[in-house]
Design an enzyme around this catalytic site. Sequence first.
Site, PDB file in Angstrom:
ATOM      1  N   LEU A  53       2.594   0.940  11.017  1.00 28.20           N
ATOM      2  CA  LEU A  53       4.045   1.076  10.850  1.00 28.20           C
ATOM      3  C   LEU A  53       4.387   2.066   9.733  1.00 28.20           C
ATOM      4  O   LEU A  53       5.329   2.852   9.858  1.00 28.20           O
ATOM      5  CB  LEU A  53       4.672  -0.289  10.559  1.00 28.20           C
ATOM      6  CG  LEU A  53       4.634  -1.282  11.731  1.00 28.20           C
ATOM      7  CD1 LEU A  53       4.995  -2.687  11.266  1.00 28.20           C
ATOM      8  CD2 LEU A  53       5.569  -0.832  12.851  1.00 28.20           C
ATOM      9  N   HIS A 111      24.826  -6.531 -12.514  1.00 24.65           N
ATOM     10  CA  HIS A 111      25.797  -6.006 -11.553  1.00 24.65           C
ATOM     11  C   HIS A 111      26.133  -4.562 -11.922  1.00 24.65           C
ATOM     12  O   HIS A 111      26.327  -4.269 -13.093  1.00 24.65           O
ATOM     13  CB  HIS A 111      27.074  -6.850 -11.594  1.00 24.65           C
ATOM     14  CG  HIS A 111      28.157  -6.290 -10.728  1.00 24.65           C
ATOM     15  ND1 HIS A 111      28.176  -6.494  -9.368  1.00 24.65           N
ATOM     16  CD2 HIS A 111      29.223  -5.500 -11.022  1.00 24.65           C
ATOM     17  CE1 HIS A 111      29.241  -5.865  -8.860  1.00 24.65           C
ATOM     18  NE2 HIS A 111      29.882  -5.260  -9.853  1.00 24.65           N
ATOM     19  N   CYS A 166      -7.180   1.580  -2.780  1.00 25.90           N
ATOM     20  CA  CYS A 166      -5.782   1.562  -3.203  1.00 25.90           C
ATOM     21  C   CYS A 166      -5.372   2.902  -3.809  1.00 25.90           C
ATOM     22  O   CYS A 166      -4.419   3.538  -3.386  1.00 25.90           O
ATOM     23  CB  CYS A 166      -5.567   0.434  -4.193  1.00 25.90           C
ATOM     24  SG  CYS A 166      -4.000   0.525  -5.066  1.00 25.90           S
ATOM     25  N   ILE A 203      -0.254  -0.937   8.422  1.00 26.09           N
ATOM     26  CA  ILE A 203      -0.736   0.443   8.265  1.00 26.09           C
ATOM     27  C   ILE A 203      -0.124   1.352   9.331  1.00 26.09           C
ATOM     28  O   ILE A 203       0.419   2.417   9.029  1.00 26.09           O
ATOM     29  CB  ILE A 203      -2.287   0.475   8.318  1.00 26.09           C
ATOM     30  CG1 ILE A 203      -2.864  -0.330   7.150  1.00 26.09           C
ATOM     31  CG2 ILE A 203      -2.803   1.913   8.303  1.00 26.09           C
ATOM     32  CD1 ILE A 203      -4.349  -0.626   7.265  1.00 26.09           C
ATOM     33  N   THR A 260     -16.156  -5.154  -3.235  1.00 22.97           N
ATOM     34  CA  THR A 260     -16.431  -3.918  -2.504  1.00 22.97           C
ATOM     35  C   THR A 260     -15.356  -3.560  -1.490  1.00 22.97           C
ATOM     36  O   THR A 260     -15.441  -2.510  -0.841  1.00 22.97           O
ATOM     37  CB  THR A 260     -17.796  -4.014  -1.796  1.00 22.97           C
ATOM     38  OG1 THR A 260     -17.886  -5.304  -1.185  1.00 22.97           O
ATOM     39  CG2 THR A 260     -18.927  -3.857  -2.784  1.00 22.97           C
ATOM     40  N   GLY A 261     -14.355  -4.427  -1.342  1.00 21.03           N
ATOM     41  CA  GLY A 261     -13.187  -4.058  -0.543  1.00 21.03           C
ATOM     42  C   GLY A 261     -13.415  -3.991   0.943  1.00 21.03           C
ATOM     43  O   GLY A 261     -14.276  -4.687   1.496  1.00 21.03           O
TER      44      GLY A 261
END
Lengths: 441, 447
Positions: B178, B432, B39, B176, B135-136
């Site tokens: 895109l 608003h 990340c 990823i 560990t991803g």
Amino acid sequence: MATPILMPKQGNTVEECILIAWKKKPGDEVSEGDIIAEIETDKATFELESPASGELIGTFCEEGDLVPVLTNIGVIGKKGEDIEAFRPSEDTPAEEVSVSSAPSEPSAAAPAATTATASAPVTKAEAESVPQAKTVSPRAKKLAERYGISTDAISGTGPGGRVIEADIRAYRATAPRLSSLAKELVKDGYRMPQKGTGIGGMVLSGDLGKPGIPLSNMRSIIASRMMESLQEAAQFTLNASAPAAPLLAARKEIKAQKGKPGFVDVNLNDMLMYITTLGLAESPDVNAELIDNKIYQHDDVDIAFACDTPKGLLVPVIKEAQKLSLPELATRLKTYAQEAVNGNISPDLLSGGSFTVSNLGNLGIESFTPIINAPQVAILGVCAIGLKPVKTSEGVQFVDHIGLSLTIDHQAIDGAVGARFLKKLVERISTFKLSTEISHV
Amino acid sequence: MYDLIVIGAGPGGYEAAIHAGKMKKKVILFDKKYIGGTCLNVGCIPTKTLLKSAHVYHDCKESGLYGITTSAPKFNMAKVQARKKKVITTLTQGVEGMLKRSKVKVVKAAATIIDKGIVEAEGKTYKASNILIATGSAPAVPPIKGIDSKGILDSTSALGLTKIPTSLVIIGGGVIGLEFASLFSDLGTKVTIVEMLPNIAPGIDTDVTSHLKEGLEKKKVKFNLGCAVQEVKNKTVNFKDKNGTKRSVKGEYILNATGRRPVTEGLGLENIGVNTNRGNITTSDEGKTNIPGIWACGDVTGRCLLAHAATAEGLVAVNNMFGTPTTMRYEAIPSVIYTNPEVACVGKTEAQCKDEEIEYTVSALPMAVAGRFTVENEGKFGMVKVLVGKAYGQLLGVHMIGSHCSEILQGAVTMIECEMRVKDVKDIVFPHPTVSEALKEACIHAG
């Protein structure tokens, strides 16, 4: 000319039926023989066929109504025809009685207590003596609805355990918070969990238990009959076992005859029913009913058997079973069981037994405590065949035995009487021979 | 003896370690490469940094729409990359500081589980009553001839490009692929996407993805959908299109963006018999594996490949180890595609509702119903689509495309997390003028 649709008379003892569902709605074209409605007696469910072809131009009762037999429930005819002439008069119970909450009961017209062979119907007074559901004060109810709280989980502190406004407030102070969706679902009968899994313990929709499923009419009847039986009879169960070799040998013999002309398949259950019938014919004190402190002993063996059907337990009765040969009894048993499973058995065959047999042997049950089919005084449970050590001259041998569990009502029969009856059955089983029985009339 | 060993210092692992540390537990955290995991180092953060630069560049080029005249902007890749490094360093230091404050011991080394409760790293053994595997994942290499040859980019190497490609072929039209398509098309690269499925961004609302496709096509991105790649050779991607016709597309660079695979090699799962499913570690909603004392969270479980889901799963696991038992809920996990225009979604899609036989109604409005959107997005399109339960009126899903939608998504997450009905949303006051008002309008419109 319009044709009325009558609530049919399903057997001699049935006075009223519940209209479970309309299968056609007013305006639908129907042909004679089409299924137009589903009806239910206290014993079984039936499909109602259209008596004529045409249009269903009117109906006089709604789904869930309890309707006396031979009452007009609707009219088949041509569009525009007047149906008022067929409308049942206002004083018939059809218009007033709805069975959404209370189980129906057969009309009191059948004087069960005086005819010894009839099983006692549940009377209105008895049905009302069932413990009442929790009462909730109108103010409490309103408050509970506002907060989206189900009163099921709240114990009342008002008179007689009545849930009052203060109970709702007290509950709300400690109860978990509900999501908006969960509140809506609780109003619809979903049940509160012990705790919520949402943020800060919020109760989410997934935490709620599914709403309770109301007992079907048939289930309600089973429930009340069972409770009544346990409450009103002094039941205790005797267990014994009999050598199964003669039955197994007979079964083998019958299987070998398969395909021969006039062959009737006779299974172990048929043999046991047959042996029990012979035993009952010699034991009037067991083949009896107890009604209003009187014992009615029966000359005929009207043997009932518990039958597992998709809708629940049904107990068909084979009248005068002592007059049937083993193949005849076997054939009758198969026919009745099939009809019970299909739901098209005549209600007349579902009452009037003098003794009941419940066989759980094929499910591997080793012994159990059958509940008496009141007002009968005894019920036989047939259990599985299993090996039992037997001491012989050659040492201990393992021999196939079939288990028997006899529940008796000690009000009517003493333990020794029941034990003697059971002993008689054990002897009959251990000496059973197909060759002698098959010719028995 | 530790209370907890965490393997992997990504958003799943480091947040769990900090959480346990704050509970005064003795925690040690291993990572073979870097603090912050994919990340922070080669995923969310660097991508968003580059995308921000591309966005500014794009806005400069369009400044005329807002009455500003400038000379032609220049995209200085070296400076952009330098800023990316600075951002990563800043954020990594922030995480290291938090770990320190929570008294988590950090070891930058590969860790192997050698037995229940025992981990080996750099020849030393460490014992703990609990081990959390975090560990991803890493870029997957599908069985396509030539895809692993030198010079084929994956998401990690694409983030390190020092020049703007003149042309780029992206294999994979998922999130990823895109985001890279959006990034490089904004910088003037000729981008072509080759995707095997008939739609881009599977799992995302199809109204949203068709608007996204249109938006990217305006940036000259070419889509080859329903196309199976056969071979990658000489900077050319050979594929069969949906009619079975053989075609090819050449690019200065080729990016493999076909997905991600769990990272479990060298972890020693086989030593203790942890159950896996296609390489993903099987976990319960409590974060437990089949082996008592061994827990897992994040991408390595394959349950939900999002940083914030990994964090939530890690916290759930730690709570079940030391705190109040709890379970992971996946009903309101938000997801964002940081394309330009960006996409933000939470809750059920129409396809899911149909699958689960949930009756629903749809309310979709252009974002222009909120004044701020029109003010800030000259000539741009945006949409808010909400799905509402038919029986009870609860919000089932919110699907958005358009500038700012990722920042207003959190409101929708809260609404769905709390199972609000649209009539409850109506009672909430929205500031608003903000784009978030479009979300409220869509709820009001739903009834």
